[in-house]
Design a protein around this motif. Structure first.
Motif, PDB file in Angstrom:
ATOM      1  N   ALA A  53      25.727 -16.403 -66.112  1.00 47.18           N
ATOM      2  CA  ALA A  53      25.887 -17.319 -65.741  1.00 47.18           C
ATOM      3  C   ALA A  53      26.935 -18.468 -66.659  1.00 47.18           C
ATOM      4  O   ALA A  53      26.161 -18.238 -66.992  1.00 47.18           O
ATOM      5  N   LEU A  74      20.921 -14.024 -62.122  1.00 54.45           N
ATOM      6  CA  LEU A  74      22.094 -14.677 -62.979  1.00 54.45           C
ATOM      7  C   LEU A  74      23.385 -14.081 -64.038  1.00 54.45           C
ATOM      8  O   LEU A  74      24.435 -14.368 -63.166  1.00 54.45           O
ATOM      9  N   HIS A  93      23.185 -24.109 -61.183  1.00 55.03           N
ATOM     10  CA  HIS A  93      24.255 -23.286 -60.007  1.00 55.03           C
ATOM     11  C   HIS A  93      24.486 -23.116 -58.796  1.00 55.03           C
ATOM     12  O   HIS A  93      25.922 -22.890 -58.468  1.00 55.03           O
ATOM     13  N   MET A 102      18.602 -22.980 -61.518  1.00 51.53           N
ATOM     14  CA  MET A 102      19.448 -21.798 -60.534  1.00 51.53           C
ATOM     15  C   MET A 102      19.609 -23.270 -59.631  1.00 51.53           C
ATOM     16  O   MET A 102      21.109 -23.026 -58.548  1.00 51.53           O
ATOM     17  N   THR A 162      18.719 -15.255 -54.674  1.00 42.97           N
ATOM     18  CA  THR A 162      19.674 -14.240 -55.947  1.00 42.97           C
ATOM     19  C   THR A 162      17.797 -15.408 -56.838  1.00 42.97           C
ATOM     20  O   THR A 162      17.599 -16.790 -56.493  1.00 42.97           O
TER      21      THR A 162
END
Length: 156
Positions: A87, A84, A113, A110, A79
């Motif tokens: 998100a 995302l 998350h 990243m 990912t």
């Protein structure tokens, strides 16, 4: 005698899509994402694993794509920041001012998350440990920490 190694066509799972790429055995994931797939959110900062600007998520965990070989990613779910798509951490970064110039932001997004997904009850110590994997020259990290804390505590 120099032996020339041929490139290979391999399939990667990137942002939920199967993508075919041409890769040399020595190509980094960062190179492939940017140059083969035109996914430029992962940034080439230090290119030696120190800064974290190239961070992507592989199988739920953040990695520095400048240190991973593309061929190592066969069979894994990758990912990128482009994957995302709205998100909660992105909203939190905006609301908590967790970015400055923006160069490091995708890497921090990243990491944060993944942190929120892997440690739903992360305390300050865990959060600080995770944030040490990325560098920012523009902010104090306090805003970034507040952004990820707001996700973990459910305040956003």
């Amino acid at each position: 005698m120099i032996k020339i190694i041929d490139t290979s066509i391999i399939e990667l799972d990137v942002n939920g899509e199967k993508r075919k790429v041409t890769a040399n055995p020595s190509d980094t994931l960062l190179y492939t994402l940017r140059n083969e797939l035109n996914l430029t959110g992962a940034k080439p900062g230090c290119e030696n694993g120190d800064c974290g600007a190239c961070t992507v998520i592989v199988d739920g965990w953040p990695i520095k794509s400048c240190l991973a070989l593309t061929v190592e990613m066969i069979g894994h779910k990758i990912t990128t920041i482009e994957g995302l798509k709205n998100a909660p951490i992105q909203k939190a970064f905006v609301e908590k001012w967790g970015f400055q110039c923006g160069f490091c932001t995708s890497g921090f997004l990243m990491v944060c998350h993944s942190l929120a997904a892997q440690h739903i009850d992360a305390d300050d110590y865990i959060t600080e440990q995770w944030l040490q994997s990325n560098l920012c020259r523009c902010t104090s990290y306090q805003e970034i920490k507040e952004a990820v804390d707001s996700i973990i505590t459910g305040k956003i």
